[in-house]
Design an enzyme around this catalytic site. Structure first.
Site, PDB file in Angstrom:
ATOM      1  CG  HIS A  18      15.717  10.030  19.327  1.00 38.37           C
ATOM      2  ND1 HIS A  18      16.207  10.656  20.447  1.00 38.37           N
ATOM      3  CD2 HIS A  18      16.803   9.533  18.683  1.00 38.37           C
ATOM      4  CE1 HIS A  18      17.518  10.539  20.499  1.00 38.37           C
ATOM      5  NE2 HIS A  18      17.918   9.864  19.417  1.00 38.37           N
ATOM      6  CG  HIS A  21      17.583  14.149  18.504  1.00 40.08           C
ATOM      7  ND1 HIS A  21      17.003  13.193  17.700  1.00 40.08           N
ATOM      8  CD2 HIS A  21      18.917  13.874  18.516  1.00 40.08           C
ATOM      9  CE1 HIS A  21      17.945  12.382  17.233  1.00 40.08           C
ATOM     10  NE2 HIS A  21      19.108  12.768  17.711  1.00 40.08           N
ATOM     11  CB  CYS A 126      32.658   4.046  15.211  1.00 40.94           C
ATOM     12  SG  CYS A 126      30.880   3.760  15.079  1.00 40.94           S
ATOM     13  CB  CYS A 129      30.799   7.478  16.454  1.00 41.08           C
ATOM     14  SG  CYS A 129      30.119   6.328  17.607  1.00 41.08           S
ATOM     15  CB  CYS A 144      31.423   1.469  18.019  1.00 40.61           C
ATOM     16  SG  CYS A 144      30.563   2.932  18.576  1.00 40.61           S
ATOM     17  CG  HIS A 147      26.774   3.201  16.846  1.00 32.00           C
ATOM     18  ND1 HIS A 147      27.639   4.243  17.040  1.00 32.00           N
ATOM     19  CD2 HIS A 147      25.597   3.744  16.487  1.00 32.00           C
ATOM     20  CE1 HIS A 147      27.017   5.376  16.805  1.00 32.00           C
ATOM     21  NE2 HIS A 147      25.774   5.103  16.469  1.00 32.00           N
ATOM     22  CE  LYS A 295      23.112   8.220  23.286  1.00 32.15           C
ATOM     23  NZ  LYS A 295      23.431   8.270  21.857  1.00 32.15           N
ATOM     24  CE  LYS A 298      18.823   5.954  11.715  1.00 32.24           C
ATOM     25  NZ  LYS A 298      19.622   6.168  10.525  1.00 32.24           N
TER      26      LYS A 298
HETATM   27  N1  MSP Z   1      26.144  16.355  15.300  1.00 30.75           N
HETATM   28  C1  MSP Z   1      26.652  16.088  16.593  1.00 30.75           C
HETATM   29  C2  MSP Z   1      26.677  17.336  17.455  1.00 30.75           C
HETATM   30  C3  MSP Z   1      27.435  18.472  16.906  1.00 30.75           C
HETATM   31  S1  MSP Z   1      27.272  19.874  17.886  1.00 30.75           S
HETATM   32  C4  MSP Z   1      28.370  20.942  17.305  1.00 30.75           C
HETATM   33  C5  MSP Z   1      25.781  15.054  17.275  1.00 30.75           C
HETATM   34  N2  MSP Z   1      24.539  14.935  16.798  1.00 30.75           N
HETATM   35  S2  MSP Z   1      23.428  13.931  17.354  1.00 30.75           S
HETATM   36  O1  MSP Z   1      22.351  13.983  16.412  1.00 30.75           O
HETATM   37  O2  MSP Z   1      23.966  12.673  17.653  1.00 30.75           O
HETATM   38  O3  MSP Z   1      22.873  14.630  18.629  1.00 30.75           O
HETATM   39  C6  MSP Z   1      23.506  14.529  19.837  1.00 30.75           C
HETATM   40  C7  MSP Z   1      22.695  15.244  20.890  1.00 30.75           C
HETATM   41  O4  MSP Z   1      21.332  14.811  20.860  1.00 30.75           O
HETATM   42  C8  MSP Z   1      23.140  14.903  22.285  1.00 30.75           C
HETATM   43  O5  MSP Z   1      24.239  15.649  22.710  1.00 30.75           O
HETATM   44  C9  MSP Z   1      21.914  15.246  23.050  1.00 30.75           C
HETATM   45  O6  MSP Z   1      21.799  16.622  23.158  1.00 30.75           O
HETATM   46  C10 MSP Z   1      20.815  14.712  22.155  1.00 30.75           C
HETATM   47  N3  MSP Z   1      20.561  13.303  22.424  1.00 30.75           N
HETATM   48  C11 MSP Z   1      20.629  12.283  21.547  1.00 30.75           C
HETATM   49  N4  MSP Z   1      20.257  11.143  22.178  1.00 30.75           N
HETATM   50  C12 MSP Z   1      19.973  11.404  23.446  1.00 30.75           C
HETATM   51  C13 MSP Z   1      19.458  10.685  24.522  1.00 30.75           C
HETATM   52  N5  MSP Z   1      19.206   9.407  24.460  1.00 30.75           N
HETATM   53  N6  MSP Z   1      19.207  11.369  25.659  1.00 30.75           N
HETATM   54  C14 MSP Z   1      19.390  12.704  25.765  1.00 30.75           C
HETATM   55  N7  MSP Z   1      19.867  13.400  24.778  1.00 30.75           N
HETATM   56  C15 MSP Z   1      20.281  12.777  23.652  1.00 30.75           C
HETATM   57  O7  MSP Z   1      26.233  14.452  18.203  1.00 30.75           O
END
Ligand code: MSP
Length: 504
Positions: A18, A21, A126, A129, A144, A147, A295, A298
């Site tokens: 999304h 990311h 969780c 998470c 959590c 979530h 935030k 899903k």
């Molecule tokens: N897999 C772990 C990270 C491991 S790194 C060694 C994880 N993955 S995640 O898919 O949840 O991705 C987290 C990252 O996605 C966040 O740190 C950020 O960089 C990005 N984001 C996910 N949602 C976000 C927002 N709503 N806003 C900005 N960035 C966000 O955690």
């Protein structure tokens, strides 16, 4: 030669990509592109985090092996990044054998150094998470905080990393490396965690099979963070190619969202110190991109896929908005209206319009041949300042400021055209002087803007008759005034950024 190793978090394969990311990934991509312009040897890593209970369960539900399921879901991230012109040099998946070897190597080193011990864990977990929470972190003591759903009580014997021993070493590390975490607010947050006291944490599970086995106890697999964080080492040859590893580590730059600050700014440096390795050079922490003040998740059904916006704004329009409008650090609320305004303002009316105006007047007044700029152009100092300010900002991982600085040159060039109105002049040296200056400004802007809007910069470069591509230029030389040679064919074309009428 300077080296620049930049990483994104590796994304959980269970989620579809999304714009949250994409935000992190586009920042990392722009940083990598900027450093390639500087001539730095650059390595840009992204990838997917594939182990753990969630993936195991999702695969089971589909009658697939976790690997088969991860093969499908990892592809969605690859596709999303290809669509956004992400120029990663490697894409790491934690299910790869090279990563298993690196994780085991790191674990063994930490174990041999005496920082991993057996213990019993009981905690509130969780599943979504893949993390334990303390009761005071939960909403109403049971949900959590991310979530907003119930946590599970989990108890098992497993291996613990002795994080509690690292409070002093971490505080020393922070004191000696004031630039370790940026921005300052996030550094303080990390310091707060460390000063607040550190608890040992469990690094293995016997209840999961989808993961990297603990080398000295294969009945358990490594649990989330001791697996995921190591990806940053795997990709540069840790445990396999010492020379390659030494050439990239520790000069590494992690870009992350604030949700994983504790893991990157507390756990990770401690894990590395425990293994006898240096922590990374720095961690840049950005805020959340919120949708309607919340935030994305899903369960809230408020996730926006990059593709939805790319369709309307184009790849460069998408990239530019997130780089320019969501400064690294604070949370930012996603706003469609603001995205349209920024696109129309900076891209359609300023950069795009400058290019088409210049091409049109060169066609009418100079027979389509671009004149050379003046050495003493009033735009020369503007360009020099724009470059200085942009370079400083990129250096501080502040793309928003870097683009703001770059666009000052675009605006000043448009202002010069409006003040002199070359379209009203007779052909001759005066027209040529102004247009030569404008072409030179366009050349410089194409280079400076290429980390953000690579395709449009390349097209602008081509239309003003330059050979090669702005991405192949070298800074600072390419930003020096006077590089546009003149005598080149300037071509008109469709608007680079057609103006958008906001959809209802
Ligand atoms: N897999 C772990 C990270 C491991 S790194 C060694 C994880 N993955 S995640 O898919 O949840 O991705 C987290 C990252 O996605 C966040 O740190 C950020 O960089 C990005 N984001 C996910 N949602 C976000 C927002 N709503 N806003 C900005 N960035 C966000 O955690």
């Amino acid at each position: 030669m300077a080296r620049f190793y930049v990483t994104t978090p590796i994304y959980y394969v269970n989620d579809a990509p999304h714009i949250g990311h994409a935000y992190t990934t586009v920042i990392a991509d722009a940083m990598a592109r900027w450093h390639r312009l500087l001539g730095d040897e650059t390595f840009f890593l992204t990838g997917t985090d594939e182990h753990g209970l969630k993936v195991q369960r999702a695969a089971e539900a589909r009658g697939m092996t976790p690997k088969e399921w991860a093969d499908v879901t990892a592809e969605r991230f690859r596709d999303a990044w290809a669509q956004l012109a992400i120029s990663n040099d490697d894409f790491i998946r934690t299910s790869e054998p090279r990563h298993h070897r690196a994780v085991q190597e790191l674990l063994q080193r930490v174990y041999d150094n005496g920082h991993i011990e057996l213990g019993t864990y009981e905690g509130l977990y969780c599943v979504a998470c893949e993390a334990y929470y303390t009761p005071d972190e939960l909403i109403d003591g049971e949900l959590c905080p991310i979530h907003e759903r119930p946590v599970e009580r989990v108890k098992e014997d497993n291996w613990f990393f002795k994080l509690s021993r690292f409070q002093e070493p971490l505080l020393d590390w922070y004191a000696e490396h004031p630039g370790f975490v940026r921005p300052e607010t996030k550094r303080n947050e990390a310091l707060g965690f460390i000063r607040g006291g550190l608890e040992d944490f469990s690094i293995s599970r016997s209840s999961i099979t989808w993961g990297v086995p603990i080398p000295w106890d294969p009945s358990q697999v490594t649990y989330v963070w001791f697996d995921a964080l190591v990806n940053y080492l795997t990709a540069i040859g840790f445990g396999e190619d010492d020379e390659r590893f030494a050439s990239w580590w520790p000069a590494s730059h992690h870009i992350i969202g604030k949700d994983i600050l504790r893991f990157h700014c507390v756990y990770w440096p401690a894990m590395l110190l425990a293994a006898g390795l240096e922590p990374p050079q720095d961690v840049t922490v950005h805020g959340f991109l919120l949708v309607g003040g919340e935030k994305m998740s899903k369960t809230r059904l408020n996730q926006i896929a990059p593709a939805d916006l790319v369709e309307e704004f184009g790849v460069d329009g998408f990239r530019y908005h997130f780089l320019r409008d969501v400064p690294v650090g604070p949370d930012g609320d996603f706003s469609y209206e603001r995205m349209v305004d920024r696109y129309n303002g900076d891209l359609a009316n300023n950069f795009g319009n400058l290019l088409s105006r210049v091409a049109t007047v060169v066609g009418k007044k100079c027979g389509g041949t671009g004149p050379a700029p003046r050495a003493d152009s009033p735009l020369a100092p503007v360009a020099a300042e724009a470059y200085e300010a942009a370079a400083r900002a990129w250096d501080e991982f502040a793309p928003s400021q870097a683009l703001e600085a770059t666009w000052r040159l675009v605006r000043e060039t448009n202002a010069l055209l409006e003040a002199t109105e070359p379209w009203k002049m007779d052909p001759g040296p005066e027209v040529e002087a102004v247009l030569g200056d404008a072409l030179e400004a366009l050349r410089i802007v194409s280079v400076l803007a290429s980390p953000a809007i690579p395709a449009a910069s390349e097209e602008a470069w081509r239309r003003i008759g330059l050979p090669g591509s702005p991405s192949d230029q070298r800074l600072p030389a390419a930003a020096a005034w006077g590089g546009y040679p003149g005598g080149l064919p300037v071509t008109k074309g469709a608007p680079l950024f057609p103006r958008l009428t906001p959809s209802a």
